[in-house]
Scaffold this active site. Structure first.
Site, PDB file in Angstrom:
ATOM      1  N   ASP A  82      12.644   3.243  -7.994  1.00 19.14           N
ATOM      2  CA  ASP A  82      11.703   2.147  -7.857  1.00 19.14           C
ATOM      3  C   ASP A  82      11.158   1.797  -9.231  1.00 19.14           C
ATOM      4  O   ASP A  82      10.841   2.689 -10.019  1.00 19.14           O
ATOM      5  CB  ASP A  82      10.527   2.634  -6.989  1.00 19.14           C
ATOM      6  CG  ASP A  82      10.151   1.632  -5.926  1.00 19.14           C
ATOM      7  OD1 ASP A  82       9.926   0.474  -6.288  1.00 19.14           O
ATOM      8  OD2 ASP A  82      10.058   2.038  -4.751  1.00 19.14           O
ATOM      9  N   ASP A 127      10.158  -3.677  -7.527  1.00 26.97           N
ATOM     10  CA  ASP A 127       8.992  -3.934  -6.686  1.00 26.97           C
ATOM     11  C   ASP A 127       8.494  -5.384  -6.856  1.00 26.97           C
ATOM     12  O   ASP A 127       8.442  -5.886  -7.989  1.00 26.97           O
ATOM     13  CB  ASP A 127       7.885  -2.954  -7.120  1.00 26.97           C
ATOM     14  CG  ASP A 127       6.717  -2.921  -6.171  1.00 26.97           C
ATOM     15  OD1 ASP A 127       6.918  -2.527  -5.010  1.00 26.97           O
ATOM     16  OD2 ASP A 127       5.592  -3.282  -6.578  1.00 26.97           O
ATOM     17  N   GLU A 175      12.893  -6.550  -4.508  1.00 26.94           N
ATOM     18  CA  GLU A 175      12.019  -6.738  -3.360  1.00 26.94           C
ATOM     19  C   GLU A 175      11.388  -8.115  -3.509  1.00 26.94           C
ATOM     20  O   GLU A 175      10.551  -8.331  -4.398  1.00 26.94           O
ATOM     21  CB  GLU A 175      10.918  -5.677  -3.292  1.00 26.94           C
ATOM     22  CG  GLU A 175      10.116  -5.822  -2.000  1.00 26.94           C
ATOM     23  CD  GLU A 175       8.705  -5.255  -2.048  1.00 26.94           C
ATOM     24  OE1 GLU A 175       8.144  -4.978  -0.995  1.00 26.94           O
ATOM     25  OE2 GLU A 175       8.141  -5.111  -3.162  1.00 26.94           O
ATOM     26  N   HIS A 233       8.585   2.349   3.822  1.00 24.47           N
ATOM     27  CA  HIS A 233       7.245   2.933   3.707  1.00 24.47           C
ATOM     28  C   HIS A 233       6.141   1.898   3.886  1.00 24.47           C
ATOM     29  O   HIS A 233       4.970   2.239   3.844  1.00 24.47           O
ATOM     30  CB  HIS A 233       7.114   3.630   2.341  1.00 24.47           C
ATOM     31  CG  HIS A 233       7.166   2.641   1.209  1.00 24.47           C
ATOM     32  ND1 HIS A 233       8.333   2.033   0.804  1.00 24.47           N
ATOM     33  CD2 HIS A 233       6.187   2.123   0.437  1.00 24.47           C
ATOM     34  CE1 HIS A 233       8.063   1.192  -0.188  1.00 24.47           C
ATOM     35  NE2 HIS A 233       6.767   1.226  -0.428  1.00 24.47           N
ATOM     36  N   ASP A 234       6.524   0.639   4.008  1.00 28.08           N
ATOM     37  CA  ASP A 234       5.507  -0.414   4.152  1.00 28.08           C
ATOM     38  C   ASP A 234       5.360  -0.908   5.579  1.00 28.08           C
ATOM     39  O   ASP A 234       4.493  -1.725   5.859  1.00 28.08           O
ATOM     40  CB  ASP A 234       5.868  -1.622   3.274  1.00 28.08           C
ATOM     41  CG  ASP A 234       5.643  -1.347   1.799  1.00 28.08           C
ATOM     42  OD1 ASP A 234       4.767  -0.518   1.481  1.00 28.08           O
ATOM     43  OD2 ASP A 234       6.345  -1.950   0.976  1.00 28.08           O
TER      44      ASP A 234
HETATM   45  C1  NOJ Z   1       5.613  -3.198  -2.549  1.00 29.11           C
HETATM   46  C2  NOJ Z   1       5.641  -1.731  -2.253  1.00 29.11           C
HETATM   47  O1  NOJ Z   1       6.713  -1.442  -1.405  1.00 29.11           O
HETATM   48  C3  NOJ Z   1       4.298  -1.378  -1.674  1.00 29.11           C
HETATM   49  O2  NOJ Z   1       4.272  -0.078  -1.162  1.00 29.11           O
HETATM   50  C4  NOJ Z   1       3.251  -1.599  -2.737  1.00 29.11           C
HETATM   51  O3  NOJ Z   1       1.973  -1.368  -2.178  1.00 29.11           O
HETATM   52  C5  NOJ Z   1       3.302  -3.011  -3.298  1.00 29.11           C
HETATM   53  N1  NOJ Z   1       4.637  -3.442  -3.568  1.00 29.11           N
HETATM   54  C6  NOJ Z   1       2.524  -3.104  -4.573  1.00 29.11           C
HETATM   55  O4  NOJ Z   1       3.185  -2.432  -5.599  1.00 29.11           O
END
Ligand code: NOJ
Length: 548
Positions: A97, A199, A254, A315-316
Site C-alpha cells: 500500500d 491509496d 484505489e 478493510h474498508d
Molecule cells: C483508503 C483506505 O483504504 C482507507 O482505509 C483509508 O482510511 C483512506 N484511504 C485514507 O487513507
C-alpha cells in the site's frame, strides 16, 4: 506473454489483524511470514500488505509519519526484507500500500510546514486563509465527517485534510513534493516489492479556486471539486512511469468511486494496470441484476488490455458474508459469490478471512470502536444531540472495525491470533469460521476456495479467457469463458429457490468435469439438456478440448 498480475489471485492482508508473532496483541510482518505456507496451500500467489510504515496509527497506518521506516509495532526493516524474500521463495508476489495523498501530521515535512508561513516546506501542504466571515476557506467536508479544514492558531491559517485532521493532504502541484514522493517509490522498489496499491489516488489534484461543493438531493455533500480534478491523469501517469522503470511491476489504483463511468476513465485513460472496481465490489446487497449489468458494461466498455478487479471485501467495508446474508444461507451465498470471483474475467482480490466465512463485528459501546471513521461518526452524532444508543447505531454504520477483527486461526482463546489480548475485539467467538477446523474438513468453505483458486491457477482459460457467452435469465447468471480450444461454463443461481437451467447446446461428449459449490458428488450425466440448480448453487463445467 500476459502480465503476471493477470494470472493470479491476490489476497489482502490487514496487517494488525493477521497474525501476532510476538504476542503484543498486534499482527506483524513476522506473523505474516509464519503464515506464508498457509497462503501457498490456499493457492494465492499475490498479497497486498496494508501500510506498515512508521505511523501514529490514527487511521491504522494510512497516516504515515516516515515513509522510510517500518513501524515498530509491525517489526523492522530486516523483517520486511525477510518477508519479501520468503514470499518470493514460495512464488508469492508482494504489493504494498502506498499512501501518497496525505501524510500524518507527525511527519517531519508537516512539522516543518507548520512552523511558519514562510517555512521552506509551507507549500508542501495546502494552507489557506479563512474566508471573510472568519470560517474555513470553503464548505468541503472530510470523508470521515466534519469540515476538511483544520485551523492552526500558530500561523493563523487552515490546512486541508480530506480524511482525519491528523492526515494532512500533500500539495501535489509542488514539484518538490513530487520528487520527494517519487524517491519513496524508488526506495521500496529497490527493496524488491512487486507493485503498489495506490491509496485514494484520484484525490491528488484539487480545484484550486476552492469552489464550494454542492449538496445532493439527499442532503449530502457532492464531492465535485475535491477529487478527480484537472491534471489527475498526468500525475498518476508520472507515478506509474517511475514504477515501470523497475520493470514488470503492478500498479493498482484505489479510485474512490462505485460509478463505472468514472472508473472506466481511470482504467482507459491512465497507465494504471487496474483500479478497484467498486461498481461491483461495494454492492450492498446480493443483487444479480446489478451484478450482471456491471459485468456486461465492463466487458463491453473496457479495452482489451484492461481487466477489472473482482472483490467483495476489504478493510474498508463490511464483510460480504454478513452483507449478503440471508438467514441460514450465508455459507451457500459465500460459495456462490466466491465462485463468481474466481471464475469471472478479471483479477480476483480476496480479503483475509473470507475463505473461512468471517463475519462482521458490531461494537456494543463506543470504547469498542477503534476505527477513526466509526468514532468520528459517534462524536458527530453526539454533538448533534443524539443519545448514546442512536449515536452508537450511527457509528456502527460507519465503523470499519466490522471487518478488521483478528484472523480466526484456531479454536482457542483469541482464535490463536495472539496469546495476549488483541488490539481490537475478537468478535463473535461462537462461530465455526476457524481456519484450523476448516482445513481438516474436505467439505468446508476453505476447501471450496482452495479448489477454485487452484483451478484458476491451472487453467489459462479462467485467467485470460474472454466471455464467449454472458447471460442473465431469471435468477441465473451464466457465462462461458473461452481461450483457444478450451472452455468453461459457469452457472450461478442467485435465488433462494431451485432454478431450472436449460443447457441447450451442451452435449455429453463435450463435458470433461463438473463442479458444484454444494453437491459434493456430481453425477456428470445429470448436466445434460436441462437441470435444476439448488438455491444459491454455483456450477463450473469444464468442456473437453476441441469442443465447439
Ligand atoms: C483508503 C483506505 O483504504 C482507507 O482505509 C483509508 O482510511 C483512506 N484511504 C485514507 O487513507
Amino acid at each position: 506473454m500476459t502480465s503476471w498480475w493477470k494470472e493470479i489471485v491476490f489476497y489482502e492482508i490487514y496487517i494488525p489483524s493477521y497474525f501476532d508473532s510476538n504476542n503484543d496483541g498486534i499482527g506483524d510482518l513476522k506473523g505474516i511470514g509464519q503464515k506464508l505456507d498457509y497462503l501457498k496451500e490456499l493457492g494465492v500467489e499475490g498479497i497486498w500488505l496494508t501500510p506498515f510504515y512508521s505511523s501514529p496509527k490514527v487511521d491504522n497506518g494510512y497516516d504515515i509519519a516516515d515513509y522510510y521506516q517500518v513501524d515498530a509495532d509491525y517489526g523492522d526493516m530486516a523483517d520486511f526484507e525477510q518477508l519479501i524474500e520468503a514470499a518470493h521463495d514460495r512464488g508469492i508476489k508482494v504489493i504494498v500500500d502506498m499512501v501518497l495523498n496525505h501524510t500524518s501530521n507527525q511527519h517531519e515535512w508537516f512539522r516543518e510546514s507548520k512552523k511558519s508561513r514562510d517555512n521552506k516546506k509551507r507549500d508542501w501542504y495546502i494552507w489557506e486563509p479563512s474566508t471573510n466571515n472568519d470560517g474555513p476557506p470553503n464548505n468541503w467536508e472530510s470523508f470521515f465527517g466534519g469540515s476538511a479544514w483544520e485551523y492552526d492558531s500558530m500561523t493563523g491559517e487552515y490546512y486541508y485534510n480530506a480524511f482525519a485532521k491528523e492526515q494532512v493532504d500533500l500539495n501535489w502541484s509542488n514539484e518538490n513534493v513530487k520528487e520527494a514522493v517519487f524517491d519513496v517509490l524508488r526506495f521500496w522498489l529497490d527493496k524488491g516489492v512487486d507493485g503498489f496499491r495506490l491509496d485514494v489516488i484520484n484525490f491528488l489534484t484539487l480545484n484550486r479556486k476552492f469552489t464550494d461543493n454542492p449538496t445532493n438531493n439527499v442532503g449530502e455533500q457532492d464531492h465535485l471539486y475535491d477529487k478527480d480534478q484537472e491534471g489527475i491523469f498526468d500525475v498518476i501517469n508520472e507515478v506509474v512511469a517511475i514504477t515501470k522503470e523497475y520493470g514488470d511491476k503492478f500498479v493498482l489504483g484505489e479510485v474512490g468511486s462505485d460509478e463505472f463511468n468514472l472508473l472506466e476513465k481511470y482504467m482507459n485513460e491512465t497507465d494504471l494496470d487496474a483500479v478497484f472496481n467498486f461498481n461491483i465490489g461495494s454492492m450492498e446487497t446480493l443483487n444479480d441484476k446489478k451484478l450482471f449489468r456491471e459485468i456486461k458494461k465492463m466487458d463491453s466498455k473496457l479495452s482489451e488490455i484492461n481487466l477489472p478487479t473482482l472483490f467483495f471485501g476489504s478493510h474498508d467495508m463490511p464483510r460480504h458474508y454478513s452483507r449478503f446474508s440471508n438467514l441460514g444461507n450465508e455459507e451457500k451465498i459465500a460459495r456462490l459469490t466466491s465462485t463468481f470471483l474466481l471464475t469471472a474475467k478479471g483479477i480476483p482480490f480476496l480479503y483475509f478471512g473470507e475463505e473461512i466465512g468471517m463475519q462482521d463485528f458490531i461494537a456494543k459501546n463506543i470504547e469498542e470502536i477503534k476505527d477513526v471513521q466509526g468514532s468520528t461518526a459517534y462524536h458527530i452524532a453526539k454533538e448533534s444531540g443524539y443519545n448514546d444508543k442512536e449515536a452508537l447505531k450511527r457509528a456502527n454504520k460507519q465503523n470499519r472495525d466490522k471487518s478488521r477483527t483478528p484472523m480466526q486461526w484456531k479454536n482457542e482463546k483469541y482464535f490463536g491470533f495472539s496469546k495476549n489480548e488483541p488490539w481490537i475485539n475478537c468478535g463473535d467467538t461462537s462461530n465455526d469460521s476457524i481456519a484450523d477446523l476448516q482445513i481438516r474438513d474436505d467439505r468446508s468453505l476453505w476447501h471450496h476456495y482452495q479448489y477454485l483458486i487452484q483451478l484458476r491457477k491451472n487453467e489459462l482459460t479462467l485467467q485470460v479467457g474472454n466471455y464467449q457467452m454472458l447471460n442473465s435469465e431469471n435468477s441465473i447468471i451464466s457465462y462461458e469463458r473461452k481461450f483457444e480450444q478450451s472452455s468453461f461454463m459457469i452457472i450461478l443461481n442467485f435465488a433462494d429457490d431451485d432454478a431450472e437451467y436449460n443447457t441447450r447446446d451442451l452435449v455429453e461428449k463435450e463435458i470433461e468435469h463438473v463442479y458444484s459449490s454444494q453437491r459434493f458428488e456430481m453425477e456428470e450425466g445429470s448436466v445434460l439438456n436441462s437441470f435444476r440448480l439448488l438455491p444459491y448453487e454455483a456450477i463450473v463445467i469444464k468442456m473437453n478440448k476441441g469442443a465447439h
